[in-house]
Design a protein around this motif. Sequence first.
Motif, mmCIF file in Angstrom:
data_model
loop_
_atom_site.group_PDB
_atom_site.id
_atom_site.type_symbol
_atom_site.label_atom_id
_atom_site.label_comp_id
_atom_site.label_asym_id
_atom_site.label_seq_id
_atom_site.Cartn_x
_atom_site.Cartn_y
_atom_site.Cartn_z
ATOM 1 N N VAL A 32 0.819 -1.216 0.000
ATOM 2 C CA VAL A 32 0.000 0.000 0.000
ATOM 3 C C VAL A 32 0.848 1.258 0.000
ATOM 4 O O VAL A 32 0.316 2.367 -0.100
ATOM 5 C CB VAL A 32 -0.961 0.013 1.207
ATOM 6 N N GLY A 33 2.179 1.112 0.104
ATOM 7 C CA GLY A 33 3.023 2.286 0.051
ATOM 8 C C GLY A 33 4.469 1.968 0.377
ATOM 9 O O GLY A 33 4.785 0.875 0.858
ATOM 10 N N THR A 34 5.350 2.908 0.053
ATOM 11 C CA THR A 34 6.775 2.785 0.375
ATOM 12 C C THR A 34 7.273 4.125 0.896
ATOM 13 O O THR A 34 6.681 5.183 0.623
ATOM 14 C CB THR A 34 7.602 2.385 -0.863
ATOM 15 N N ARG A 35 8.393 4.073 1.636
ATOM 16 C CA ARG A 35 9.043 5.306 2.078
ATOM 17 C C ARG A 35 10.519 5.021 2.333
ATOM 18 O O ARG A 35 10.897 3.874 2.634
ATOM 19 C CB ARG A 35 8.375 5.862 3.337
ATOM 20 N N PRO A 36 11.363 6.031 2.195
ATOM 21 C CA PRO A 36 12.790 5.844 2.468
ATOM 22 C C PRO A 36 13.011 5.470 3.931
ATOM 23 O O PRO A 36 12.286 5.929 4.828
ATOM 24 C CB PRO A 36 13.402 7.212 2.141
ATOM 25 N N ALA A 37 14.042 4.640 4.156
ATOM 26 C CA ALA A 37 14.327 4.192 5.521
ATOM 27 C C ALA A 37 15.810 3.870 5.658
ATOM 28 O O ALA A 37 16.235 2.739 5.391
ATOM 29 C CB ALA A 37 13.479 2.972 5.876
ATOM 30 N N ASP A 38 16.617 4.872 6.049
ATOM 31 C CA ASP A 38 18.038 4.663 6.331
ATOM 32 C C ASP A 38 18.764 3.961 5.178
ATOM 33 O O ASP A 38 19.413 2.937 5.367
ATOM 34 C CB ASP A 38 18.216 3.860 7.622
ATOM 35 N N GLY A 39 18.661 4.514 3.997
ATOM 36 C CA GLY A 39 19.344 3.950 2.839
ATOM 37 C C GLY A 39 18.653 2.752 2.226
ATOM 38 O O GLY A 39 19.164 2.177 1.262
ATOM 39 N N GLN A 40 17.501 2.382 2.749
ATOM 40 C CA GLN A 40 16.703 1.305 2.173
ATOM 41 C C GLN A 40 15.311 1.835 1.851
ATOM 42 O O GLN A 40 15.063 3.044 1.881
ATOM 43 C CB GLN A 40 16.622 0.124 3.145
ATOM 44 N N VAL A 41 14.406 0.910 1.516
ATOM 45 C CA VAL A 41 13.012 1.256 1.278
ATOM 46 C C VAL A 41 12.158 0.468 2.258
ATOM 47 O O VAL A 41 12.306 -0.763 2.369
ATOM 48 C CB VAL A 41 12.583 0.925 -0.167
ATOM 49 N N ALA A 42 11.297 1.150 2.980
ATOM 50 C CA ALA A 42 10.336 0.478 3.852
ATOM 51 C C ALA A 42 9.048 0.258 3.059
ATOM 52 O O ALA A 42 8.442 1.211 2.565
ATOM 53 C CB ALA A 42 10.057 1.311 5.091
ATOM 54 N N VAL A 43 8.661 -0.996 2.935
ATOM 55 C CA VAL A 43 7.486 -1.370 2.148
ATOM 56 C C VAL A 43 6.348 -1.688 3.111
ATOM 57 O O VAL A 43 6.478 -2.569 3.974
ATOM 58 C CB VAL A 43 7.783 -2.595 1.267
ATOM 59 N N GLU A 44 5.243 -0.972 2.993
ATOM 60 C CA GLU A 44 4.086 -1.218 3.856
ATOM 61 C C GLU A 44 3.170 -2.244 3.193
ATOM 62 O O GLU A 44 2.712 -2.045 2.069
ATOM 63 C CB GLU A 44 3.313 0.070 4.126
ATOM 64 N N ILE A 45 2.907 -3.343 3.902
ATOM 65 C CA ILE A 45 2.128 -4.458 3.375
ATOM 66 C C ILE A 45 0.872 -4.617 4.217
ATOM 67 O O ILE A 45 0.951 -4.704 5.453
ATOM 68 C CB ILE A 45 2.945 -5.762 3.393
ATOM 69 N N ALA A 46 -0.276 -4.637 3.562
ATOM 70 C CA ALA A 46 -1.554 -4.866 4.243
ATOM 71 C C ALA A 46 -2.028 -6.281 3.962
ATOM 72 O O ALA A 46 -2.067 -6.722 2.808
ATOM 73 C CB ALA A 46 -2.597 -3.862 3.762
ATOM 74 N N TYR A 47 -2.375 -6.988 5.039
ATOM 75 C CA TYR A 47 -2.920 -8.346 4.894
ATOM 76 C C TYR A 47 -4.026 -8.504 5.919
ATOM 77 O O TYR A 47 -3.774 -8.536 7.134
ATOM 78 C CB TYR A 47 -1.840 -9.399 5.109
ATOM 79 N N GLY A 48 -5.266 -8.571 5.435
ATOM 80 C CA GLY A 48 -6.390 -8.585 6.342
ATOM 81 C C GLY A 48 -6.456 -7.275 7.094
ATOM 82 O O GLY A 48 -6.411 -6.185 6.521
ATOM 83 N N GLU A 49 -6.524 -7.360 8.420
ATOM 84 C CA GLU A 49 -6.571 -6.169 9.254
ATOM 85 C C GLU A 49 -5.181 -5.711 9.693
ATOM 86 O O GLU A 49 -5.039 -4.703 10.374
ATOM 87 C CB GLU A 49 -7.433 -6.449 10.497
ATOM 88 N N GLN A 50 -4.163 -6.454 9.308
ATOM 89 C CA GLN A 50 -2.811 -6.161 9.769
ATOM 90 C C GLN A 50 -2.026 -5.347 8.742
ATOM 91 O O GLN A 50 -2.201 -5.526 7.534
ATOM 92 C CB GLN A 50 -2.050 -7.455 10.061
ATOM 93 N N HIS A 51 -1.155 -4.484 9.253
ATOM 94 C CA HIS A 51 -0.203 -3.749 8.416
ATOM 95 C C HIS A 51 1.189 -3.987 8.985
ATOM 96 O O HIS A 51 1.391 -3.924 10.204
ATOM 97 C CB HIS A 51 -0.516 -2.248 8.415
ATOM 98 N N ARG A 52 2.134 -4.272 8.122
ATOM 99 C CA ARG A 52 3.501 -4.511 8.588
ATOM 100 C C ARG A 52 4.477 -3.881 7.602
ATOM 101 O O ARG A 52 4.131 -3.591 6.457
ATOM 102 C CB ARG A 52 3.773 -6.010 8.734
ATOM 103 N N LEU A 53 5.713 -3.689 8.058
ATOM 104 C CA LEU A 53 6.751 -3.092 7.229
ATOM 105 C C LEU A 53 7.808 -4.132 6.898
ATOM 106 O O LEU A 53 8.172 -4.965 7.730
ATOM 107 C CB LEU A 53 7.402 -1.914 7.949
ATOM 108 N N HIS A 54 8.290 -4.073 5.660
ATOM 109 C CA HIS A 54 9.380 -4.946 5.223
ATOM 110 C C HIS A 54 10.422 -4.056 4.555
ATOM 111 O O HIS A 54 10.112 -3.295 3.641
ATOM 112 C CB HIS A 54 8.864 -5.994 4.229
ATOM 113 N N ARG A 55 11.662 -4.161 5.021
ATOM 114 C CA ARG A 55 12.725 -3.323 4.460
ATOM 115 C C ARG A 55 13.506 -4.082 3.406
ATOM 116 O O ARG A 55 13.760 -5.282 3.533
ATOM 117 C CB ARG A 55 13.669 -2.867 5.570
ATOM 118 N N ALA A 56 13.925 -3.344 2.373
ATOM 119 C CA ALA A 56 14.722 -3.931 1.294
ATOM 120 C C ALA A 56 15.553 -2.839 0.646
ATOM 121 O O ALA A 56 15.265 -1.643 0.784
ATOM 122 C CB ALA A 56 13.823 -4.599 0.252
ATOM 123 N N ASP A 57 16.587 -3.262 -0.071
ATOM 124 C CA ASP A 57 17.427 -2.300 -0.789
ATOM 125 C C ASP A 57 16.735 -1.764 -2.040
ATOM 126 O O ASP A 57 16.997 -0.634 -2.472
ATOM 127 C CB ASP A 57 18.751 -2.958 -1.200
#
Length: 476
Positions: free
Chosen positions: A325-350
């Motif tokens: 549902v979205g991305t944002r910069p995070a200390d030289g990486q990209v924080a990826v916001e993932i929605a699954y059901g009622e939960q939202h979580r972040l996954h970082r990647a280069d």
Amino acid sequence: MSQSSTLFPASVAGTRSTSRHGGAPLLVIGAGPKAVALAVKSSVLRAVGFDVPEIVALERDRTAANWLAGRGWTNGRQRLGTLPEKDLGFPYDCTTWGESHDPVTGEIAQRMAGFSWASHLQDRGLYARWIDRSRPQPSHREWADYLEWAADRSGLRTVIGEVRAAELRGGDWALTVDDGTDRFAVHGAGLLVSGPGPAAGVLPADGARVLDTAGFWKMAVEGFPDWAETVVVVGAGETAGTIVRELALGQDRKVTVVAPRATLYSRGESPFENRYYSDPTGWAGLSETDRQEFIRRTDRAVFSQEVQSDLALTTNVSWEPGRVVGTRPADGQVAVEIAYGEQHRLHRADLVVDATGGDPLWFTGLLGPLAEDALRAALGGAVTRERIERSIDSSLAVPGLPAPLHLPNLAALAQGPGFPNLSSLGLLSDRVLARYVPDVHADDTAVAEARSGSRTTARAGAPGSHHLDTSGAAQR
């Protein structure tokens, strides 16, 4: 192949065409597999006497461009996901044009075999080597070579330029084409939209840390940066599958796939699933729910069995269910916001690659006011994917328009799952071209009859009764 500023039918003294195209060509946006398949079938049918339109492709680059490196969809080394025997003539059932015992159907099939994948290899002196290597899947670059070979042999005419607008004019289509130096009009009796259109993902690409499909393949051709050790790939279709394979196996990167379902499903590939791709007889008799489930299970948001087999060789791939549902910069990486059901979580990647594919309605941005109004009236409301998919007729066109608009990429639900892809190019060309011949009805409920009287009259109408007028180009 010829280029021109204007295309229009020439008058031929002493002849009277009984066709539904009046000598005008069928225009195809994109010189890819569908355009080449149509050109091959058109040339074969005209050779045996049917008065079908000639095919003219409008192409901004070159024949089979999307199958070559540097065009935004592949690096050319990826392997074809469809059997190469499912080539431009497949399934070689020519009964659209006559009874099975009619000699003309056998002649059409025989002539079509001259444009097959095997014939291409034989012409190149590569057939025995291919057989001895256990018939490996061709690379995208090799498939492009086949398409170019067939386009040249069939006489596909290509107008080079970008289509900027498509409008209905007096029962025909008028396309505005920009060749980089001038804009000009190209006219035709019908219009077929092919190709995926521009990559349209769910994330805004920045060209650095967040890439669309074109940006990814551009980076793959130029060389992957060392800093991109971890990658998130958004999407679970074949576009995503080839990207994941390249990253995990070709580049040895750690990949996390974000897919909307619980796992990465493989495409159904049994004779029971494949049968509907090769022969959609009975498809329309299935409930819409079953047809949608079939397409979802076998063609959408699934990896091919070949890709799945390749990925089984590596431990570099994992997956997470959900939607990005979205991305944002995070200390030289990209924080990826993932929605699954009622939960939202972040996954970082280069690096993040949005591989959710193209927009199937991209062509609507080309439509002029008359065409847009006509399409809205034909659909009975706003132009939506759902309305178009339910409306597509046996010629893979939206019914009720003044001139045919063929949309095979949106024909799966109504007509069969093989039409948007490479699974039944020969049947696709039969369905489309039969629209322009009287007394030929191409559908999946009855064998079409091509009456001998119609063929005789068509021969009198002389294939080649239209031409490219280059006078406009000379006056630029």
